[in-house]
Design a protein around this motif. Structure first.
Motif, PDB file in Angstrom:
ATOM      1  N   LEU A   1       4.826 -14.198 -29.189  1.00  0.00           N
ATOM      2  CA  LEU A   1       4.722 -15.569 -29.680  1.00  0.00           C
ATOM      3  C   LEU A   1       4.964 -15.562 -31.181  1.00  0.00           C
ATOM      4  CD1 LEU A   1       4.056 -18.538 -29.028  1.00  0.00           C
ATOM      5  CD2 LEU A   1       1.642 -17.978 -29.403  1.00  0.00           C
ATOM      6  N   VAL A   2       5.990 -16.289 -31.624  1.00  0.00           N
ATOM      7  CA  VAL A   2       6.432 -16.218 -33.016  1.00  0.00           C
ATOM      8  C   VAL A   2       6.516 -17.617 -33.619  1.00  0.00           C
ATOM      9  CG1 VAL A   2       8.212 -15.366 -34.584  1.00  0.00           C
ATOM     10  CG2 VAL A   2       7.827 -14.209 -32.400  1.00  0.00           C
ATOM     11  N   GLY A   3       5.907 -17.797 -34.788  1.00  0.00           N
ATOM     12  CA  GLY A   3       6.052 -19.033 -35.549  1.00  0.00           C
ATOM     13  C   GLY A   3       6.993 -18.787 -36.710  1.00  0.00           C
ATOM     14  N   CYS A   4       7.912 -19.704 -36.940  1.00  0.00           N
ATOM     15  CA  CYS A   4       8.978 -19.479 -37.920  1.00  0.00           C
ATOM     16  C   CYS A   4       8.888 -20.452 -39.096  1.00  0.00           C
ATOM     17  CB  CYS A   4      10.336 -19.604 -37.249  1.00  0.00           C
ATOM     18  SG  CYS A   4      10.545 -18.522 -35.818  1.00  0.00           S
ATOM     19  N   GLY A   5       9.583 -20.094 -40.162  1.00  0.00           N
ATOM     20  CA  GLY A   5       9.551 -20.893 -41.379  1.00  0.00           C
ATOM     21  C   GLY A   5      10.287 -22.214 -41.264  1.00  0.00           C
ATOM     22  N   ASP A   6      11.130 -22.366 -40.227  1.00  0.00           N
ATOM     23  CA  ASP A   6      11.854 -23.626 -40.059  1.00  0.00           C
ATOM     24  C   ASP A   6      11.107 -24.603 -39.162  1.00  0.00           C
ATOM     25  OD1 ASP A   6      12.111 -22.418 -37.614  1.00  0.00           O
ATOM     26  OD2 ASP A   6      14.305 -22.445 -37.554  1.00  0.00           O
ATOM     27  N   GLY A   7       9.859 -24.266 -38.789  1.00  0.00           N
ATOM     28  CA  GLY A   7       9.063 -25.152 -37.952  1.00  0.00           C
ATOM     29  C   GLY A   7       9.178 -24.878 -36.473  1.00  0.00           C
ATOM     30  N   SER A   8       9.990 -23.921 -36.084  1.00  0.00           N
ATOM     31  CA  SER A   8      10.181 -23.630 -34.667  1.00  0.00           C
ATOM     32  C   SER A   8       9.147 -22.633 -34.173  1.00  0.00           C
ATOM     33  CB  SER A   8      11.594 -23.086 -34.413  1.00  0.00           C
ATOM     34  OG  SER A   8      11.774 -21.856 -35.081  1.00  0.00           O
ATOM     35  N   VAL A   9       8.938 -22.639 -32.856  1.00  0.00           N
ATOM     36  CA  VAL A   9       8.062 -21.677 -32.181  1.00  0.00           C
ATOM     37  C   VAL A   9       8.892 -20.977 -31.114  1.00  0.00           C
ATOM     38  CG1 VAL A   9       6.005 -21.376 -30.766  1.00  0.00           C
ATOM     39  CG2 VAL A   9       5.997 -23.064 -32.609  1.00  0.00           C
ATOM     40  N   THR A  10       8.833 -19.654 -31.092  1.00  0.00           N
ATOM     41  CA  THR A  10       9.657 -18.868 -30.171  1.00  0.00           C
ATOM     42  C   THR A  10       8.789 -17.942 -29.334  1.00  0.00           C
ATOM     43  OG1 THR A  10      11.535 -18.912 -31.704  1.00  0.00           O
ATOM     44  CG2 THR A  10      11.546 -17.206 -30.008  1.00  0.00           C
ATOM     45  N   ASN A  40       7.573 -28.615 -40.779  1.00  0.00           N
ATOM     46  CA  ASN A  40       7.602 -27.657 -41.873  1.00  0.00           C
ATOM     47  C   ASN A  40       7.245 -26.283 -41.316  1.00  0.00           C
ATOM     48  OD1 ASN A  40       7.631 -26.560 -44.519  1.00  0.00           O
ATOM     49  ND2 ASN A  40       6.843 -28.482 -45.361  1.00  0.00           N
ATOM     50  N   ALA A  41       7.091 -25.310 -42.171  1.00  0.00           N
ATOM     51  CA  ALA A  41       6.850 -23.940 -41.734  1.00  0.00           C
ATOM     52  C   ALA A  41       5.607 -23.830 -40.856  1.00  0.00           C
ATOM     53  CB  ALA A  41       6.708 -23.032 -42.958  1.00  0.00           C
ATOM     54  N   VAL A  42       5.681 -22.976 -39.848  1.00  0.00           N
ATOM     55  CA  VAL A  42       4.535 -22.693 -38.994  1.00  0.00           C
ATOM     56  C   VAL A  42       3.683 -21.632 -39.693  1.00  0.00           C
ATOM     57  CG1 VAL A  42       3.789 -21.801 -36.758  1.00  0.00           C
ATOM     58  CG2 VAL A  42       5.842 -23.224 -36.909  1.00  0.00           C
ATOM     59  N   SER A  43       2.399 -21.924 -39.864  1.00  0.00           N
ATOM     60  CA  SER A  43       1.523 -21.007 -40.595  1.00  0.00           C
ATOM     61  C   SER A  43       0.826 -20.001 -39.688  1.00  0.00           C
ATOM     62  CB  SER A  43       0.472 -21.801 -41.383  1.00  0.00           C
ATOM     63  OG  SER A  43      -0.285 -22.637 -40.517  1.00  0.00           O
ATOM     64  N   ALA A  44       0.623 -20.339 -38.402  1.00  0.00           N
ATOM     65  CA  ALA A  44      -0.052 -19.420 -37.478  1.00  0.00           C
ATOM     66  C   ALA A  44       0.223 -19.833 -36.044  1.00  0.00           C
ATOM     67  CB  ALA A  44      -1.559 -19.391 -37.736  1.00  0.00           C
ATOM     68  N   VAL A 303      10.427 -11.894 -44.008  1.00  0.00           N
ATOM     69  CA  VAL A 303      11.280 -12.930 -44.581  1.00  0.00           C
ATOM     70  C   VAL A 303      12.742 -12.657 -44.257  1.00  0.00           C
ATOM     71  CG1 VAL A 303      11.899 -14.101 -46.754  1.00  0.00           C
ATOM     72  CG2 VAL A 303       9.579 -13.273 -46.412  1.00  0.00           C
ATOM     73  N   ASP A 304      13.064 -11.444 -43.794  1.00  0.00           N
ATOM     74  CA  ASP A 304      14.447 -11.121 -43.445  1.00  0.00           C
ATOM     75  C   ASP A 304      14.858 -11.682 -42.088  1.00  0.00           C
ATOM     76  OD1 ASP A 304      13.160  -9.535 -41.615  1.00  0.00           O
ATOM     77  OD2 ASP A 304      13.758  -7.621 -42.492  1.00  0.00           O
ATOM     78  N   HIS A 305      13.964 -12.512 -41.482  1.00  0.00           N
ATOM     79  CA  HIS A 305      14.237 -13.196 -40.209  1.00  0.00           C
ATOM     80  C   HIS A 305      14.236 -12.250 -39.014  1.00  0.00           C
ATOM     81  CE1 HIS A 305      16.621 -16.522 -42.578  1.00  0.00           C
ATOM     82  NE2 HIS A 305      15.367 -16.375 -42.975  1.00  0.00           N
ATOM     83  N   MET A 306      13.677 -11.069 -39.159  1.00  0.00           N
ATOM     84  CA  MET A 306      13.648 -10.112 -38.051  1.00  0.00           C
ATOM     85  C   MET A 306      12.218  -9.865 -37.594  1.00  0.00           C
ATOM     86  SD  MET A 306      16.528  -7.178 -38.594  1.00  0.00           S
ATOM     87  CE  MET A 306      15.669  -6.382 -39.930  1.00  0.00           C
ATOM     88  N   LEU A 307      12.070  -9.698 -36.284  1.00  0.00           N
ATOM     89  CA  LEU A 307      10.822  -9.264 -35.675  1.00  0.00           C
ATOM     90  C   LEU A 307      11.058  -7.857 -35.138  1.00  0.00           C
ATOM     91  CD1 LEU A 307       7.934  -9.929 -34.583  1.00  0.00           C
ATOM     92  CD2 LEU A 307       9.068 -10.662 -32.472  1.00  0.00           C
ATOM     93  N   LEU A 308      10.336  -6.874 -35.692  1.00  0.00           N
ATOM     94  CA  LEU A 308      10.517  -5.487 -35.288  1.00  0.00           C
ATOM     95  C   LEU A 308       9.371  -5.027 -34.398  1.00  0.00           C
ATOM     96  CD1 LEU A 308      11.799  -3.728 -38.555  1.00  0.00           C
ATOM     97  CD2 LEU A 308      13.099  -4.921 -36.773  1.00  0.00           C
ATOM     98  N   VAL A 309       9.711  -4.181 -33.435  1.00  0.00           N
ATOM     99  CA  VAL A 309       8.734  -3.586 -32.535  1.00  0.00           C
ATOM    100  C   VAL A 309       8.645  -2.096 -32.860  1.00  0.00           C
ATOM    101  CG1 VAL A 309       8.062  -3.220 -30.139  1.00  0.00           C
ATOM    102  CG2 VAL A 309       9.414  -5.241 -30.752  1.00  0.00           C
ATOM    103  N   TRP A 310       7.426  -1.630 -33.125  1.00  0.00           N
ATOM    104  CA  TRP A 310       7.209  -0.233 -33.501  1.00  0.00           C
ATOM    105  C   TRP A 310       6.409   0.471 -32.400  1.00  0.00           C
ATOM    106  CZ3 TRP A 310       9.119   0.824 -38.488  1.00  0.00           C
ATOM    107  CH2 TRP A 310       9.364  -0.299 -39.295  1.00  0.00           C
ATOM    108  N   THR A 311       6.847   1.696 -32.058  1.00  0.00           N
ATOM    109  CA  THR A 311       6.130   2.487 -31.069  1.00  0.00           C
ATOM    110  C   THR A 311       5.911   3.893 -31.609  1.00  0.00           C
ATOM    111  OG1 THR A 311       8.206   3.129 -30.006  1.00  0.00           O
ATOM    112  CG2 THR A 311       7.053   1.200 -29.106  1.00  0.00           C
TER     113      THR A 311
END
Length: 337
Positions: A1-10, A40-44, A303-311
């Motif tokens: 579940l991701v909140g983005c700076g452009d107001g979208s939820v993904t 506006n931007a999604v904060s949480a 801020v680079d618009h990427m969501l990274l997954v670390w294992t």
């Protein structure tokens, strides 16, 4: 579940991969062009702890949404005053007697929103400047922590008027007495009781609920005993730089702390503060990270618009390219050629 700076939820499916080599995931759902999106931007964003059929989001557009995941629709909307931006929101992970969303607002107080009734419950007054972060205790469904631009952290029992205690980083004053010692409008006296030398930007209870970890714009991380309110004086590594608002995370065992630090994520020991490793992969400031509740996976947003997954290194060979927890060369960058 991701909140983005452009107001979208993904919503992203982290199980089904689009590309096995680069471990790319496909978004299941994204609300970018929709009348009910945040303006506006999604904060949480947070899943409802007991049912993924519901999640909540807060935005800098002075609103909080409760979403029906199956219908992909907003079912309850809480609208705040025009200039009352919502900097953070939180849901209790264990609550059985209430369904309250705690919100950190620009109007210097914490407002509680009731999902069941769709109305505001009450406000927690005490901070003298905007509140940036809130967190519920995983041990007590009525205990809440809040951090503010006024440099203080307050612990609350939402059933009682006023805060339980105000945390003092020097341990000079009994925290249970600080709530009476500080007049929120008395800036001269308030400066003597501070949790940080800057704004408190992130709060997180340890998994056992015995401590709360805070980070501030003073680039300090502190661990507090929730029973005594005392600073434990653990000497954590200082983040290289901090954003206005960040999110820290714990490992499943509660022994490791993941801290955004400029373009990297620091892995620190919760109990000793020792820096264990630094994760590199983002190309701009990291502002949030979260741990999967069941799988051994860490997620980070930037801020680079990427969501990274670390294992961890012990995972599959393809996934291990994302991160090497045991890499002795902390200056290496596994994402560069």
């Amino acid at each position: 579940l991701v909140g983005c700076g452009d107001g979208s939820v993904t919503i992203v499916d982290t199980i089904e991969k689009v590309n096995e080599v680069f471990i790319k995931y496909r978004p299941l759902f994204s609300r970018k062009k929709w009348k009910n999106r945040h303006e506006n931007a999604v904060s949480a964003v947070h899943w409802y702890p007991f049912d993924t059929g519901l999640f909540v989001s807060s935005g800098m557009d002075c609103s909080v949404f409760a979403w029906n995941t199956n219908l992909l629709q907003v079912v309850t909307k809480f609208e705040f005053d025009y200039d009352d931006r919502v900097n953070d929101c939180a849901l209790s992970p264990i609550a059985t007697t209430h369904s309250l969303i705690a919100t950190a607002t620009e109007a210097t107080h914490v407002r509680l929103c009731d999902i069941r009734t769709g109305a505001f419950a009450h406000s927690l007054m005490g901070h003298s400047k905007p509140v940036w972060s809130v967190a519920w205790s995983p041990r007590d469904e009525h205990m809440l922590a809040s951090g503010s631009v006024d440099h203080t952290i307050r612990l609350w029992d939402i059933r009682r008027p006023g805060s339980l205690m105000v945390l003092d980083m020097h341990n000079n004053v009994n925290p249970s007495l600080n709530k009476n010692f500080i007049n929120p409008k008395d800036s001269v006296r308030s400066r003597y009781v501070q949790s940080h030398s800057g704004a408190v930007q992130s709060l997180q209870f340890t998994p056992d609920g015995h401590h709360v970890i805070s980070s501030g714009t003073d680039r300090r991380i502190r661990m507090w005993d929730t029973k005594s309110g005392k600073n434990t004086f653990v000497n954590y590594e200082r983040p290289r730089s901090v954003s206005r608002k960040t999110n820290i995370a714990f490992s499943h065992s509660g022994d490791l702390l993941f801290v955004p630090s400029a373009k990297t994520i620091q892995i620190q020991s919760v109990h000793s503060g020792m820096l264990i490793n630094v994760l590199r992969g983002h190309f701009d400031s990291v502002n949030c990270c979260a741990v999967h509740p069941r799988n051994v996976e860490l997620y980070s947003g930037s801020v680079d618009h990427m969501l990274l997954v670390w294992t961890p290194k012990s995972a599959s060979s393809a996934a291990s390219r994302l991160i090497n927890f045991d890499d002795s060369n902390k200056n290496s960058d596994e994402w560069s050629d």
